[in-house]
Design a protein around this motif. Structure first.
Motif, short mmCIF file in Angstrom:
data_model
loop_
_atom_site.label_atom_id
_atom_site.label_comp_id
_atom_site.label_asym_id
_atom_site.label_seq_id
_atom_site.Cartn_x
_atom_site.Cartn_y
_atom_site.Cartn_z
N ASP A 115 -2.86 -3.39 -2.66
CA ASP A 115 -3.44 -2.23 -3.34
C ASP A 115 -3.03 -2.29 -4.81
N GLY A 131 -3.23 0.25 -7.05
CA GLY A 131 -2.69 1.51 -7.58
C GLY A 131 -1.34 1.82 -6.95
N GLU A 156 0.86 -1.19 0.00
CA GLU A 156 0.00 0.00 0.00
C GLU A 156 0.89 1.23 0.00
N ASP A 157 0.71 2.10 -1.01
CA ASP A 157 1.58 3.27 -1.10
C ASP A 157 1.01 4.48 -0.35
CA CA Z 1 -2.48 3.34 -4.10
#
Ligand code: CA
Length: 250
Positions: free
Chosen positions: A49, A51, A7-8
């Motif tokens: 995630d 994205g 997860e960024d």
């Molecule tokens: Ca993301």
């Protein structure tokens, strides 16, 4: 268990990390696909995630699946039917769309971990191969062949349903849905997983068809609480004699 959290977004990662730690998991959080690939071998399960800044999430999902058998749940803002289908086809065990309720995600993690536990075997979740007899029956009595809840008996091998001792005729698909729920009576099953396992896909048409089949099961058995609706998530085998909480979404 050790979780790999890919997860960024820092805020999302903190919230997820805290919730996972509260459930007794240790967590390694990474924000980039390359780090996910580096650390996936140590993971008991993966939250992914889609994205990410350095690689398309679906491509990462395929690469993770190629090297790792651990349960993997996609947690993403992508909510198009097509994305969910692609995610499940690429090897995700479940798919949670943001924003989500943390308790629901934690419940899905538990469900996926049980379902993919090598001791019970992935095939055990399929209605053609009902639950491992060693698996505790939970809410329904389960002798490896027949599931009983209230006055309803579901014979998984014989593919028959009896209500108060009287045979009830369900269509093949209706029975498949009921058997799928009955084989794991203590679990809530997401719509996506039911559609994927029984229809083989998550098409929009099948998605509506699932509700129609559940309505058919309720009507034909005369036991509206036999299948419990979990709003916004899926279905579970219910107790036909007790009022089911959260029922009546349809
Ligand atoms: Ca993301």
């Amino acid at each position: 268990m050790h979780a790999l959290l890919v997860e960024d977004d820092d805020r999302m990662a903190r919230a997820l990390g805290t919730a996972l730690a509260q459930r007794g998991h240790t967590v390694r959080r990474v924000g980039r696909a390359l780090d996910a690939l580096r650390h996936v071998h140590e993971a008991g399960f993966v939250l992914l995630d889609l994205g990410l800044p350095d690689l398309d999430g679906l491509e990462l999902l395929r690469r993770l699946r190629a090297v790792c058998d651990a349960p993997l749940i996609v947690v993403t803002a992508r909510c198009e039917e097509r994305d969910i289908v692609q995610g499940l086809r690429a090897g995700a065990d479940d798919y949670v769309v943001k924003p989500f309720r943390m308790a629901e995600l934690m419940a899905r993690i538990d469900t996926v971990r049980r379902r993919t536990d090598p001791r019970s075997g992935r095939a055990g979740a399929h209605p053609a191969h009902p639950a491992d007899p060693a698996d505790p029956g939970g809410a329904g009595g389960f002798d490896g062949r027949t599931v009983r809840t209230g006055d309803v008996e579901v014979d998984l091998a014989g593919r028959t349903v009896r209500v108060a001792g009287v045979d009830v005729r369900l269509t093949r698909r209706e029975f498949d849905v009921l058997a799928f729920l009955a084989a794991r009576p203590d679990e809530v099953h997401s719509r996506e997983v039911i559609l994927d396992r029984i229809w083989g896909d998550v098409f929009l048409a099948a998605s509506r068809s699932l509700d129609v089949h559940v309505a058919g099961i309720r009507a034909k058995t005369g036991r509206s609480h036999l299948v419990r609706t979990v709003r916004g998530f899926g279905y579970q085998l219910g107790s036909p004699t007790a009022p089911a909480q959260g029922d009546g979404a349809r």
